[in-house]
Design a protein around this motif. Structure first.
Motif, PDB file in Angstrom:
ATOM      1  N   UNK A 115      -6.256 -78.131  -1.713  1.00 19.00           N
ATOM      2  CA  UNK A 115      -5.436 -77.662  -0.585  1.00 19.00           C
ATOM      3  C   UNK A 115      -5.301 -78.745   0.480  1.00 19.00           C
ATOM      4  N   UNK A 116      -6.343 -79.570   0.665  1.00 27.51           N
ATOM      5  CA  UNK A 116      -6.181 -80.639   1.666  1.00 27.51           C
ATOM      6  C   UNK A 116      -5.233 -81.711   1.175  1.00 27.51           C
ATOM      7  N   UNK A 117      -5.258 -81.978  -0.142  1.00 27.78           N
ATOM      8  CA  UNK A 117      -4.324 -82.981  -0.672  1.00 27.78           C
ATOM      9  C   UNK A 117      -2.881 -82.537  -0.455  1.00 27.78           C
ATOM     10  N   UNK A 118      -2.653 -81.229  -0.493  1.00 30.24           N
ATOM     11  CA  UNK A 118      -1.296 -80.722  -0.272  1.00 30.24           C
ATOM     12  C   UNK A 118      -1.047 -80.448   1.211  1.00 30.24           C
ATOM     13  N   UNK A 119      -2.019 -79.809   1.848  1.00 32.16           N
ATOM     14  CA  UNK A 119      -1.812 -79.287   3.199  1.00 32.16           C
ATOM     15  C   UNK A 119      -1.772 -80.359   4.274  1.00 32.16           C
ATOM     16  N   UNK A 120      -2.643 -81.369   4.177  1.00 34.15           N
ATOM     17  CA  UNK A 120      -2.664 -82.386   5.239  1.00 34.15           C
ATOM     18  C   UNK A 120      -1.344 -83.178   5.263  1.00 34.15           C
ATOM     19  N   UNK A 121      -0.890 -83.687   4.109  1.00 35.15           N
ATOM     20  CA  UNK A 121       0.410 -84.385   4.153  1.00 35.15           C
ATOM     21  C   UNK A 121       1.549 -83.478   4.607  1.00 35.15           C
ATOM     22  N   UNK A 122       1.521 -82.224   4.162  1.00 35.45           N
ATOM     23  CA  UNK A 122       2.572 -81.288   4.559  1.00 35.45           C
ATOM     24  C   UNK A 122       2.543 -81.081   6.076  1.00 35.45           C
ATOM     25  N   UNK A 123       1.358 -80.863   6.607  1.00 33.80           N
ATOM     26  CA  UNK A 123       1.215 -80.675   8.059  1.00 33.80           C
ATOM     27  C   UNK A 123       1.680 -81.907   8.822  1.00 33.80           C
ATOM     28  N   UNK A 124       1.311 -83.085   8.311  1.00 36.21           N
ATOM     29  CA  UNK A 124       1.698 -84.332   8.989  1.00 36.21           C
ATOM     30  C   UNK A 124       3.217 -84.494   8.948  1.00 36.21           C
ATOM     31  N   UNK A 125       3.785 -84.196   7.803  1.00 34.46           N
ATOM     32  CA  UNK A 125       5.234 -84.335   7.628  1.00 34.46           C
ATOM     33  C   UNK A 125       5.986 -83.447   8.617  1.00 34.46           C
ATOM     34  N   UNK A 154      -5.490 -71.438   0.839  1.00 35.28           N
ATOM     35  CA  UNK A 154      -5.997 -72.410   1.824  1.00 35.28           C
ATOM     36  C   UNK A 154      -4.929 -73.418   2.268  1.00 35.28           C
ATOM     37  N   UNK A 155      -3.981 -73.734   1.374  1.00 36.76           N
ATOM     38  CA  UNK A 155      -3.009 -74.782   1.703  1.00 36.76           C
ATOM     39  C   UNK A 155      -2.238 -74.514   3.005  1.00 36.76           C
ATOM     40  N   UNK A 156      -1.629 -73.333   3.162  1.00 37.18           N
ATOM     41  CA  UNK A 156      -0.881 -73.136   4.415  1.00 37.18           C
ATOM     42  C   UNK A 156      -1.760 -73.176   5.655  1.00 37.18           C
ATOM     43  N   UNK A 157      -2.993 -72.717   5.533  1.00 33.60           N
ATOM     44  CA  UNK A 157      -3.893 -72.743   6.696  1.00 33.60           C
ATOM     45  C   UNK A 157      -4.195 -74.186   7.074  1.00 33.60           C
ATOM     46  N   UNK A 158      -4.535 -74.985   6.059  1.00 31.50           N
ATOM     47  CA  UNK A 158      -4.838 -76.389   6.336  1.00 31.50           C
ATOM     48  C   UNK A 158      -3.591 -77.106   6.843  1.00 31.50           C
ATOM     49  N   UNK A 159      -2.437 -76.772   6.266  1.00 31.73           N
ATOM     50  CA  UNK A 159      -1.185 -77.409   6.718  1.00 31.73           C
ATOM     51  C   UNK A 159      -0.888 -77.035   8.161  1.00 31.73           C
ATOM     52  N   UNK A 160      -0.985 -75.751   8.479  1.00 32.43           N
ATOM     53  CA  UNK A 160      -0.638 -75.307   9.838  1.00 32.43           C
ATOM     54  C   UNK A 160      -1.576 -75.929  10.871  1.00 32.43           C
ATOM     55  N   UNK A 216      -6.633 -87.811  14.652  1.00 33.90           N
ATOM     56  CA  UNK A 216      -6.750 -86.348  14.686  1.00 33.90           C
ATOM     57  C   UNK A 216      -7.901 -85.854  13.817  1.00 33.90           C
ATOM     58  N   UNK A 217      -8.777 -86.761  13.401  1.00 34.55           N
ATOM     59  CA  UNK A 217      -9.749 -86.415  12.357  1.00 34.55           C
ATOM     60  C   UNK A 217     -10.638 -85.219  12.703  1.00 34.55           C
ATOM     61  N   UNK A 218     -11.009 -85.084  13.956  1.00 32.79           N
ATOM     62  CA  UNK A 218     -11.894 -83.974  14.321  1.00 32.79           C
ATOM     63  C   UNK A 218     -11.177 -82.642  14.115  1.00 32.79           C
ATOM     64  N   UNK A 219      -9.937 -82.569  14.571  1.00 31.53           N
ATOM     65  CA  UNK A 219      -9.161 -81.340  14.418  1.00 31.53           C
ATOM     66  C   UNK A 219      -8.837 -81.075  12.952  1.00 31.53           C
ATOM     67  N   UNK A 220      -8.676 -82.133  12.168  1.00 29.96           N
ATOM     68  CA  UNK A 220      -8.371 -81.929  10.754  1.00 29.96           C
ATOM     69  C   UNK A 220      -9.605 -81.418  10.006  1.00 29.96           C
ATOM     70  N   UNK A 221     -10.747 -81.903  10.415  1.00 30.18           N
ATOM     71  CA  UNK A 221     -11.984 -81.374   9.838  1.00 30.18           C
ATOM     72  C   UNK A 221     -12.110 -79.879  10.145  1.00 30.18           C
ATOM     73  N   UNK A 222     -11.719 -79.506  11.342  1.00 28.06           N
ATOM     74  CA  UNK A 222     -11.735 -78.087  11.714  1.00 28.06           C
ATOM     75  C   UNK A 222     -10.784 -77.299  10.813  1.00 28.06           C
ATOM     76  N   UNK A 223      -9.652 -77.913  10.461  1.00 25.65           N
ATOM     77  CA  UNK A 223      -8.697 -77.257   9.561  1.00 25.65           C
ATOM     78  C   UNK A 223      -9.343 -77.012   8.199  1.00 25.65           C
ATOM     79  N   UNK A 224     -10.101 -78.005   7.720  1.00 23.79           N
ATOM     80  CA  UNK A 224     -10.763 -77.853   6.426  1.00 23.79           C
ATOM     81  C   UNK A 224     -11.810 -76.748   6.487  1.00 23.79           C
ATOM     82  N   UNK A 225     -12.535 -76.685   7.609  1.00 16.16           N
ATOM     83  CA  UNK A 225     -13.555 -75.647   7.760  1.00 16.16           C
ATOM     84  C   UNK A 225     -12.907 -74.259   7.729  1.00 16.16           C
ATOM     85  N   UNK A 226     -11.776 -74.138   8.424  1.00 16.32           N
ATOM     86  CA  UNK A 226     -11.074 -72.853   8.443  1.00 16.32           C
ATOM     87  C   UNK A 226     -10.600 -72.482   7.038  1.00 16.32           C
ATOM     88  N   UNK A 227     -10.063 -73.461   6.318  1.00 17.85           N
ATOM     89  CA  UNK A 227      -9.596 -73.222   4.963  1.00 17.85           C
ATOM     90  C   UNK A 227     -10.740 -72.784   4.053  1.00 17.85           C
TER      91      UNK A 227
END
Ligand SMILES: Nc1ncnc2c1ncn2[C@@H]1O[C@H](COP(=O)(O)OP(=O)(O)OP(=O)(O)O)[C@@H](O)[C@H]1O
Ligand SMILES: [Mg+2]
Lengths: 230, 243
Positions: free
Chosen positions: A40-50, A111-117, A152-163
């Motif tokens: 989900x991070x491989x999909x969600x992080x790039x999607x969120x960044x895009x 998890x993907x949409x949560x991590x993306x959002x 944004x690494x701290x906030x992205x780590x939080x995204x992974x935790x939520x996912x």
């Protein structure tokens, strides 16, 4: 009250006696949910960044859809996936129903949409001056995006935790496409449901406590990681 | 004919229909220090962002070495110049990583990066700071890291946006010396935006005064200061306009 005390006792007994079934369930949960969060991070992080870093028509719609997925019922995802994977479904010939792969797929979808959002919010929170600095220092577009993600690494780590929190605890999809088969698809959440159904509240409670403890340990680890990377 | 490092022709910039810069014609000679002077909010930062190709003008052209821009050479051009922002936006990492950034994105080899970073930190007076976290530094130190991070690239053109606006006199002096040093040592063309006429006079060979979206006077910095043609500049020098 008795239940809770004996549940705690049972939890310790299972853990300390290295009960094979308990550990199988724990590791299966971690393996399935860990893999799902990774995918989900491989999909969600790039999607969120895009979506977060570019302006294009439909951006608002995509953001809203991603945010809606926070309330996506896990049973609905399970049901849809079941219809695809059941032997009469379009992907039935793959024989994936009631396998860990099916569960990983379901949890990745959850998890993907949560991590993306949350990644989207994370990259939007980075000071635009950082972006301009990177470009002015000669970064290409990809290098600039990577720099923003790093900021944004701290906030992205939080995204992974939520996912991860979303999928390790979910039960609807795991039950429907996993089938709760002992040794192969029985994970902590489905085992708790099963034991509760059988009336073995102590075991169910023990598993619940173990689930919480596991989540606690993982979050403690990530928090520590966050602290040193901050 | 001698070509200018940068020349602009009728450069204009609007935001949501509001005209900020109107038909700016600039000629910046190579190897000199140019000051862009003007009151707060006049568009100095916008002008520097346009020249550094971080934003597109609403109309008008920019020529580098006499050549017009082509869509496909932005990155190449961008890598010949760099901008130090008004508020130093340092990356949230070590001082070393900040200064090394531009070299890393250019894929220079590690050995030469280490050497150049070390040298640049020495020049800005931050030897021994490389392992510190950038965000723990004081304002003056941050500004010097931002300058080191730009200088290490040995750009042909260096844009400085109010590099001393929030600093105490000692740091102002350090940074002004640094600017003169960079210009002298590396023959870098420097464009500095400032609302401080006195700073412009201390540093610049040439100056352009921005007022109400237009350049009202351009030329030799000393002359503009001692004998301005536009009476608004005179009124400023007499303290009647707060720049
Ligand atoms: N991205 C933007 N969108 C909309 N308006 C903008 C933008 N950037 C700048 N402006 C407007 O353009 C005008 C000029 O801004 P600019 O930052 O260039 O002023 P300045 O001359 O650098 O002032 P200062 O000396 O205070 O730094 C301001 O009115 C500002 O509000
Ligand atoms: Mg400004």
């Amino acid at each position: 009250m008795d239940y809770i005390l004996s549940g705690l006792k049972e939890a310790f007994r299972l853990l300390l006696s290295f009960d094979k079934e308990t550990y199988t369930i724990i590791f299966l949960s971690l393996r399935i949910s860990g893999t799902a969060v990774l995918l989900a991070s491989c999909l969600g992080i790039p999607l969120g960044a895009l979506v977060g870093l570019h302006r294009f028509p439909g951006r608002g719609v995509i953001t809203t859809i991603l945010n809606t997925c926070f309330s996506l019922p896990t049973v609905v995802v399970g049901l849809f996936l079941y219809l695809f994977l059941s032997h009469r479904g379009p992907l039935g010939m793959l024989g994936l129903l009631y396998t860990p792969t099916a569960m990983i797929t379901a949890q990745t979808i959850l998890a993907t949409p949560i991590i993306a959002a949350l990644s989207l919010v994370a990259v939007k929170g980075v000071d635009p001056a950082i972006t301009k600095s990177a470009i002015s220092l000669g970064a290409t577009r990809i290098q600039t995006t990577l720099t923003i993600l790093k900021e944004a690494r701290v906030a992205i780590l939080a995204a992974l935790i939520a996912g991860f929190g979303r999928v390790i605890t979910e039960i609807g999809a795991a039950m429907i496409v996993g089938g709760n088969i002992k040794g192969t698809t029985r994970v902590m959440s489905t085992a708790i449901a099963l034991e509760t159904g059988k009336g073995s509240f102590e075991l169910a409670l023990a598993l619940g406590i173990i689930l919480l403890a596991t989540a606690f340990l993982i979050n403690a680890g990530l928090y520590y990681l966050q602290r040193i990377r901050e | 004919m001698r070509e200018y490092a940068i020349r602009t022709h009728n450069l204009s910039r609007e935001y949501d229909g509001e005209v900020i810069l109107k038909e700016i014609n600039l000629q910046l000679e190579r190897g000199r220090i140019h000051a862009i002077i003007g009151p707060s909010g006049v568009g100095k930062s916008v002008l520097l962002r346009l020249l550094n190709l971080l934003e597109r003008p609403t109309s008008g052209e920019i020529y580098f070495d006499g050549k017009a821009l082509k869509e496909n050479n932005y990155l190449k051009l961008q890598r010949r110049m760099t901008l130090v922002f008004q508020k130093p936006a340092l990356f949230n990492t070590s001082v070393y990583e900040n200064v090394a950034y531009g070299l890393k994105v250019r894929r220079e080899n590690r050995g030469s990066i280490a050497e150049k970073v070390e040298k640049a930190l020495g020049i800005v007076g931050l030897k021994g700071y490389k392992h510190k976290r950038a965000r723990d530094l004081s304002g003056g130190e941050k500004q010097r890291v931002a300058i080191a991070r730009a200088m290490v690239l040995e750009p042909e053109i260096l844009f400085l946006d109010e590099p001393t606006s929030d600093l105490d006199p000692r740091n102002v002096a350090i940074i002004e010396e640094l600017i003169k040093y960079i210009n002298r040592e590396f023959k870098t063309t420097i464009v500095i935006a400032t609302h401080n006429m006195f700073q412009a006079r201390r540093l610049a060979h040439q100056a352009s005064v921005l007022f109400e979206g237009r350049i009202i006077e351009s030329g030799n910095a000393q002359e503009i200061f001692t004998n301005p043609q536009d009476k608004r500049i005179l009124r400023f020098i007499e303290g009647k306009i707060i720049f």
